[in-house]
Write a protein that holds these residues in place. Structure first.
Motif, PDB file in Angstrom:
ATOM      1  N   LEU A  86       0.948  -1.095   0.140  1.00  0.00           N
ATOM      2  CA  LEU A  86       0.095  -0.109   0.096  1.00  0.00           C
ATOM      3  C   LEU A  86       0.770   1.088   0.099  1.00  0.00           C
ATOM      4  O   LEU A  86       0.590   2.331  -0.451  1.00  0.00           O
ATOM      5  N   CYS A  87       2.256   1.251   0.605  1.00  0.00           N
ATOM      6  CA  CYS A  87       3.059   2.291   0.452  1.00  0.00           C
ATOM      7  C   CYS A  87       3.262   2.744  -0.775  1.00  0.00           C
ATOM      8  O   CYS A  87       3.204   4.012  -1.241  1.00  0.00           O
ATOM      9  N   ALA A  88       3.565   1.772  -1.776  1.00  0.00           N
ATOM     10  CA  ALA A  88       4.026   2.137  -3.199  1.00  0.00           C
ATOM     11  C   ALA A  88       2.693   2.685  -3.734  1.00  0.00           C
ATOM     12  O   ALA A  88       2.671   3.609  -4.471  1.00  0.00           O
ATOM     13  N   SER A  89       1.499   2.087  -3.598  1.00  0.00           N
ATOM     14  CA  SER A  89       0.143   2.524  -4.398  1.00  0.00           C
ATOM     15  C   SER A  89       0.023   3.792  -3.856  1.00  0.00           C
ATOM     16  O   SER A  89      -0.358   4.986  -4.523  1.00  0.00           O
ATOM     17  N   GLY A  90       0.136   4.157  -2.364  1.00  0.00           N
ATOM     18  CA  GLY A  90      -0.240   5.381  -2.065  1.00  0.00           C
ATOM     19  C   GLY A  90       0.743   6.429  -2.595  1.00  0.00           C
ATOM     20  O   GLY A  90       0.337   7.813  -2.588  1.00  0.00           O
ATOM     21  N   GLY A  91       1.943   6.209  -2.735  1.00  0.00           N
ATOM     22  CA  GLY A  91       3.062   7.052  -3.221  1.00  0.00           C
ATOM     23  C   GLY A  91       2.618   7.315  -4.679  1.00  0.00           C
ATOM     24  O   GLY A  91       2.723   8.585  -4.972  1.00  0.00           O
ATOM     25  N   SER A  92       2.249   6.605  -5.409  1.00  0.00           N
ATOM     26  CA  SER A  92       1.706   6.617  -6.765  1.00  0.00           C
ATOM     27  C   SER A  92       0.596   7.575  -6.801  1.00  0.00           C
ATOM     28  O   SER A  92       0.495   8.623  -7.594  1.00  0.00           O
ATOM     29  N   VAL A  93      -0.411   7.463  -6.006  1.00  0.00           N
ATOM     30  CA  VAL A  93      -1.585   8.247  -5.913  1.00  0.00           C
ATOM     31  C   VAL A  93      -1.192   9.670  -5.492  1.00  0.00           C
ATOM     32  O   VAL A  93      -1.786  10.605  -6.134  1.00  0.00           O
ATOM     33  N   ALA A  94      -0.249   9.747  -4.746  1.00  0.00           N
ATOM     34  CA  ALA A  94       0.401  11.172  -4.266  1.00  0.00           C
ATOM     35  C   ALA A  94       0.879  11.870  -5.305  1.00  0.00           C
ATOM     36  O   ALA A  94       0.923  13.147  -5.436  1.00  0.00           O
ATOM     37  N   GLY A  95       1.525  11.155  -6.282  1.00  0.00           N
ATOM     38  CA  GLY A  95       2.211  11.616  -7.392  1.00  0.00           C
ATOM     39  C   GLY A  95       1.438  12.360  -8.498  1.00  0.00           C
ATOM     40  O   GLY A  95       1.784  13.093  -9.263  1.00  0.00           O
ATOM     41  N   LEU A  96       0.065  11.528  -8.591  1.00  0.00           N
ATOM     42  CA  LEU A  96      -0.821  12.106  -9.882  1.00  0.00           C
ATOM     43  C   LEU A  96      -0.946  13.222  -9.869  1.00  0.00           C
ATOM     44  O   LEU A  96      -0.835  14.076 -10.746  1.00  0.00           O
ATOM     45  N   PRO A  97      -1.501  14.031  -8.650  1.00  0.00           N
ATOM     46  CA  PRO A  97      -1.949  15.478  -8.628  1.00  0.00           C
ATOM     47  C   PRO A  97      -0.639  16.423  -8.949  1.00  0.00           C
ATOM     48  O   PRO A  97      -0.706  17.523  -9.432  1.00  0.00           O
ATOM     49  N   LEU A  98       0.546  15.805  -8.577  1.00  0.00           N
ATOM     50  CA  LEU A  98       1.908  16.655  -9.022  1.00  0.00           C
ATOM     51  C   LEU A  98       2.236  16.610 -10.471  1.00  0.00           C
ATOM     52  O   LEU A  98       2.826  17.288 -11.037  1.00  0.00           O
ATOM     53  N   SER A  99       1.644  15.562 -11.234  1.00  0.00           N
ATOM     54  CA  SER A  99       2.207  15.261 -12.393  1.00  0.00           C
ATOM     55  C   SER A  99       1.755  16.530 -13.375  1.00  0.00           C
ATOM     56  O   SER A  99       2.573  16.705 -14.183  1.00  0.00           O
ATOM     57  N   GLY A 100       0.450  16.795 -13.217  1.00  0.00           N
ATOM     58  CA  GLY A 100       0.124  17.889 -14.117  1.00  0.00           C
ATOM     59  C   GLY A 100       0.788  19.236 -13.941  1.00  0.00           C
ATOM     60  O   GLY A 100       1.236  19.797 -15.216  1.00  0.00           O
ATOM     61  N   PRO A 101       1.058  19.702 -12.999  1.00  0.00           N
ATOM     62  CA  PRO A 101       1.879  20.865 -12.512  1.00  0.00           C
ATOM     63  C   PRO A 101       3.272  20.725 -13.106  1.00  0.00           C
ATOM     64  O   PRO A 101       3.905  21.678 -13.726  1.00  0.00           O
ATOM     65  N   LEU A 102       3.820  19.451 -12.999  1.00  0.00           N
ATOM     66  CA  LEU A 102       5.111  19.232 -13.317  1.00  0.00           C
ATOM     67  C   LEU A 102       5.495  19.115 -14.941  1.00  0.00           C
ATOM     68  O   LEU A 102       6.450  19.700 -15.401  1.00  0.00           O
ATOM     69  N   VAL A 103       4.463  18.448 -15.363  1.00  0.00           N
ATOM     70  CA  VAL A 103       4.376  18.685 -16.816  1.00  0.00           C
ATOM     71  C   VAL A 103       4.358  19.762 -17.424  1.00  0.00           C
ATOM     72  O   VAL A 103       4.775  20.203 -18.472  1.00  0.00           O
ATOM     73  N   HIS A 104       3.434  20.694 -16.972  1.00  0.00           N
ATOM     74  CA  HIS A 104       3.111  21.880 -17.380  1.00  0.00           C
ATOM     75  C   HIS A 104       4.448  22.861 -17.317  1.00  0.00           C
ATOM     76  O   HIS A 104       4.925  23.848 -18.112  1.00  0.00           O
ATOM     77  N   ARG A 105       5.146  22.729 -16.184  1.00  0.00           N
ATOM     78  CA  ARG A 105       6.421  23.779 -15.920  1.00  0.00           C
ATOM     79  C   ARG A 105       7.584  23.169 -16.461  1.00  0.00           C
ATOM     80  O   ARG A 105       8.527  23.926 -16.928  1.00  0.00           O
ATOM     81  N   LEU A 106       7.722  21.881 -16.410  1.00  0.00           N
ATOM     82  CA  LEU A 106       9.101  21.095 -16.758  1.00  0.00           C
ATOM     83  C   LEU A 106       9.000  20.567 -18.236  1.00  0.00           C
ATOM     84  O   LEU A 106      10.103  20.257 -18.676  1.00  0.00           O
ATOM     85  N   GLY A 107       8.124  20.291 -18.728  1.00  0.00           N
ATOM     86  CA  GLY A 107       7.581  19.509 -19.983  1.00  0.00           C
ATOM     87  C   GLY A 107       7.604  17.891 -19.594  1.00  0.00           C
ATOM     88  O   GLY A 107       8.157  17.568 -18.534  1.00  0.00           O
TER      89      GLY A 107
END
Length: 398
Positions: free
Chosen positions: A55-76
């Motif tokens: 569950l720790c790996a799954s929780g980390g993945s879910v936490a990363g998803l909201p970050l991915s949009g802003p990161l792709v927007h800012r970093l590509g």
């Protein structure tokens, strides 16, 4: 599909590069998940405790998803994929240290970073893949996801060989931690150039919020959730099912996982032809039925050869739900990034709910009976398949 003016050599280089990113992600994932019995035994965990650790790996993945949009927007996408890969390998290094020391907390922290990197990497490479697909003007996503499955096959093969030779999981992970950042760094250099943001362009955050209110996007997300649960339950528990349910060795457990991911790879390599001939909805419903048949063979077959045959059908049946869901989310290029992020966020719920649910059920009923819960996910997939119908070509406003 409309193509853009782009030098063919650049497009082909980007296609190869994003394919390498998918393959590397699959290999990194299966490098440890194929040897869950070794992980469990090294840390002295029960089956239920193993589920909570995953569950720790799954929780980390879910936490990363909201970050991915802003990161792709800012970093590509290129820099975001690299950032995800560095987080993942850092997590695998911590996992190896935790196993070597017998420290569950260190291993759990490592899995959080591994999952965080996986979630960020996953969304970024899907956004890049959808962009390359549009630029080339032909279907690409199923084969890219086949590349991910090919990577998991390679990782499962490495895991099986290491298990047979008595190589410990921490030692195996060291090789991944050293090689992966080098491969990903070389690959992302050939991604498509990140477009410059226009001065009056709408922020990625508002685009994502709008996508959360779209019924079709939510329904596609439920489809991806169903197939992700079907796929993830095999990823997490196929090896355990053979070891605990059938009394087989860890080596055969890794081989069973390899059968599943090999069948997924074949389904994704050749599924595009079926999709073009019959359409998304009939093909997805047919694959759900195939997955159901394979699951029942694993759970009720009663012998190892029958269970191995079931793992093959299970893999074929689970193969197309995720990539077709990503393609459906990206049907409108103007909203592709936001919708892919939302659909991925919904789909990854399966990875956070699946491991502890099945682990807790297995503790009281046994792993084979616990896996009957996957039948519910397949029913949801059948019901939600209609949402993947392509958007009408004639749209009021572009």
């Amino acid at each position: 599909m409309t193509t853009k003016a782009l030098p063919s050599a650049e497009a082909l280089r980007a296609r190869t590069a994003v394919a390498v990113a998918f393959i590397a992600a699959g290999l990194a994932f299966s490098s440890f998940i194929a040897r869950t019995p070794a992980l469990r035994d090294a840390l002295g965990l029960s089956t239920a405790q193993l589920g909570l650790l995953l569950l720790c790996a799954s929780g980390g993945s879910v936490a990363g998803l909201p970050l991915s949009g802003p990161l792709v927007h800012r970093l590509g996408p290129a820099r975001t994929v690299l950032a995800g890969a560095l987080s993942l390998t850092s997590g695998l290094a911590l996992l190896a240290v935790g196993m070597s020391m017998g420290q569950v907390l260190i291993a759990a922290l490592g899995l959080v970073f591994t999952g965080l990197g996986t979630g960020v990497w996953d969304v970024a490479m899907n956004v890049e893949g959808a962009d390359v697909e549009r630029r080339l003007g032909r279907s690409l996503m199923p084969r890219l996801h086949a590349g991910f499955s090919l990577g998991t096959v390679a990782g499962a093969a490495i895991a099986a060989v290491c298990a047979a030779l008595g190589v410990s999981l921490p030692v195996q992970l060291v090789g991944v931690v050293v090689a992966l950042p080098i491969v990903v760094t070389l690959a992302v250099r050939r991604f498509l150039p990140a477009p410059e943001a226009e001065p009056g362009e709408t922020s990625s955050g508002s685009g994502v919020l709008a996508a959360w209110r779209e019924p079709r996007t939510l329904a596609v997300g439920l489809l991806v959730l169903a197939f992700a649960f079907t796929e993830g339950s095999a990823n997490d528990w196929a090896a355990i099912a053979m070891v605990d349910g059938y009394g087989e060795s860890e080596t055969l457990g890794a081989i069973t996982f390899g059968f599943f991911v090999a069948a997924m790879t074949v389904g994704r390599m050749f599924g595009g032809t079926a999709l073009e001939r019959y359409g998304r909805v009939p093909v997805l419903r047919a694959t759900a039925v195939i997955a159901l048949a394979g699951l029942l063979l694993v759970l009720l077959g009663g012998s190892t050869p029958v269970a191995l045959a079931g793992a093959l059908l299970w893999g074929v049946g689970a193969s197309l739900g995720f990539p077709v869901g990503m393609s459906a989310a990206a049907d409108d290029p103007a909203r592709a990034a936001a919708r892919v992020s939302v659909v991925s966020s919904i789909g990854y719920t399966a990875f956070i709910a699946g491991p502890p649910l099945i682990g807790l059920l297995a503790e009281s009923t046994g792993i084979l009976r616990a896996l009957f819960v996957v039948l519910g996910a397949l029913l949801l997939g059948l019901l939600a398949a209609g949402a993947t119908r392509p958007l009408a070509p004639a749209r009021p406003v572009d």
